[in-house]
Structures are given as structure tokens and as C-alpha cells.
Design a protein around this motif. Structure first.
Motif, PDB file in Angstrom:
ATOM      1  N   PRO A 156      -4.588   6.003   1.233  1.00  0.00           N
ATOM      2  CA  PRO A 156      -3.755   4.957   0.828  1.00  0.00           C
ATOM      3  C   PRO A 156      -4.347   4.111  -0.162  1.00  0.00           C
ATOM      4  N   THR A 157      -3.444   3.586  -1.087  1.00  0.00           N
ATOM      5  CA  THR A 157      -3.942   2.805  -2.235  1.00  0.00           C
ATOM      6  C   THR A 157      -2.888   1.462  -2.408  1.00  0.00           C
ATOM      7  N   GLY A 158      -3.664   0.421  -2.787  1.00  0.00           N
ATOM      8  CA  GLY A 158      -3.006  -0.912  -3.144  1.00  0.00           C
ATOM      9  C   GLY A 158      -1.993  -0.645  -4.500  1.00  0.00           C
TER      10      GLY A 158
ATOM     11  N   SER B 246      -3.009  -0.728  -8.017  1.00  0.00           N
ATOM     12  CA  SER B 246      -3.801   0.469  -8.705  1.00  0.00           C
ATOM     13  C   SER B 246      -2.915   1.668  -8.821  1.00  0.00           C
ATOM     14  N   THR B 247      -1.514   1.681  -8.741  1.00  0.00           N
ATOM     15  CA  THR B 247      -1.059   2.796  -8.903  1.00  0.00           C
ATOM     16  C   THR B 247       0.205   2.512  -9.849  1.00  0.00           C
TER      17      THR B 247
ATOM     18  N   VAL C 148       0.696  -1.195   0.043  1.00  0.00           N
ATOM     19  CA  VAL C 148       0.005  -0.017   0.030  1.00  0.00           C
ATOM     20  C   VAL C 148       1.202   1.396   0.249  1.00  0.00           C
ATOM     21  N   VAL C 149       0.515   2.126  -0.800  1.00  0.00           N
ATOM     22  CA  VAL C 149       1.298   3.446  -1.024  1.00  0.00           C
ATOM     23  C   VAL C 149       0.574   4.607  -0.690  1.00  0.00           C
ATOM     24  N   GLN C 150       1.129   5.778  -0.735  1.00  0.00           N
ATOM     25  CA  GLN C 150       0.514   7.153  -0.570  1.00  0.00           C
ATOM     26  C   GLN C 150       0.708   7.473  -2.077  1.00  0.00           C
TER      27      GLN C 150
END
Length: 134
Positions: free
Chosen positions: A78-80, A83-84, A67-69
């Protein structure tokens, strides 16, 4: 299950890691892809104007982050990582759309590449037209 991945070259770039853009269209510099000399025949049909997708191995990226910002922006949730476009992921494969500016044997000059100097190159693919245009 594991797979073997062979590095076919490296990136030569002036990109400053401290000032790196989040996307190539935000100011990434031109760069050179320096491929192994044994791949001369594989480069034979590349020409200025070709659009490629460069696959790199983001060798300095964390591989245990899930998970990242996004864009390091605290206003975003915060997003998996799937999806980034974060480099931190289980297999840190970079995907970079570029246009070929020049080809000199196994040295390929490309526009706007957001990869640091020394980044391993693992493959090159011709870019495909968007689905609606195919």
C-alpha cells in the motif's frame, strides 16, 4: 481556502473504462479535446506536432482515499497517493502528456490520452524538455 476552477472543455474518447490502460503508453487511443468556442484565440498557435500537457479533472475519482494499492497489484505494498499516479486523491487533477495530431478551431486531436469520454479539461500547457536538456 478554496479556489474556483473553470472547465474549459471536455475529452471525446473511445477509451473503454473497463479496459483502460494504467498509462497512455500502454495502449490509450487518440482523442479529441473539445474546448469552449470562446477560447479560439488561445488555440491559435497550436499545431500538429506540438507536445502538450493536458490537465483534466478526474470527476469520477474518489477524493477521500489517501493510500492505494499501486496498479491494483496485491504484490505491491500500500502506497500514499502522492507517490502514485492514482486518480483517487484529494484534488483529482489528471496530467496527460500528449502530441497534437491536428487542430480544427477549438477541437484538438491528440495521441494516446488515458481519459474517458466526457472528462472535463481544465488547462493545456506546452510540455517542457527534461531538466538536463533545458
Amino acid at each position: 481556502m478554496t479556489f474556483e476552477l473553470r472547465v474549459i472543455g471536455r475529452v471525446e474518447s473511445t477509451l473503454d473504462p473497463a479496459a483502460a490502460p494504467k498509462q497512455a503508453d500502454e495502449g490509450a487511443p487518440d482523442a479529441w479535446l473539445v474546448l469552449d468556442p470562446s477560447l479560439r484565440e488561445a488555440c491559435a498557435d497550436l499545431a500538429a506536432g506540438d507536445e502538450l500537457v493536458v490537465l483534466t479533472w478526474l470527476h469520477e475519482a474518489a477524493r477521500d482515499v489517501q493510500v492505494v494499492q499501486p496498479r491494483d497489484d496485491p504484490a505491491r505494498p500500500p502506497t500514499g497517493v502522492f507517490s502514485t499516479r492514482s486518480p483517487a486523491r484529494p484534488n483529482p487533477i489528471g496530467m496527460h502528456p500528449v502530441r497534437v495530431l491536428a487542430v480544427e478551431g477549438t477541437r484538438i486531436h491528440v495521441d494516446a490520452l488515458e481519459a474517458f469520454d466526457g472528462t472535463p479539461v481544465v488547462d493545456l500547457k506546452p510540455a517542457l524538455a527534461p531538466r538536463q536538456e533545458r
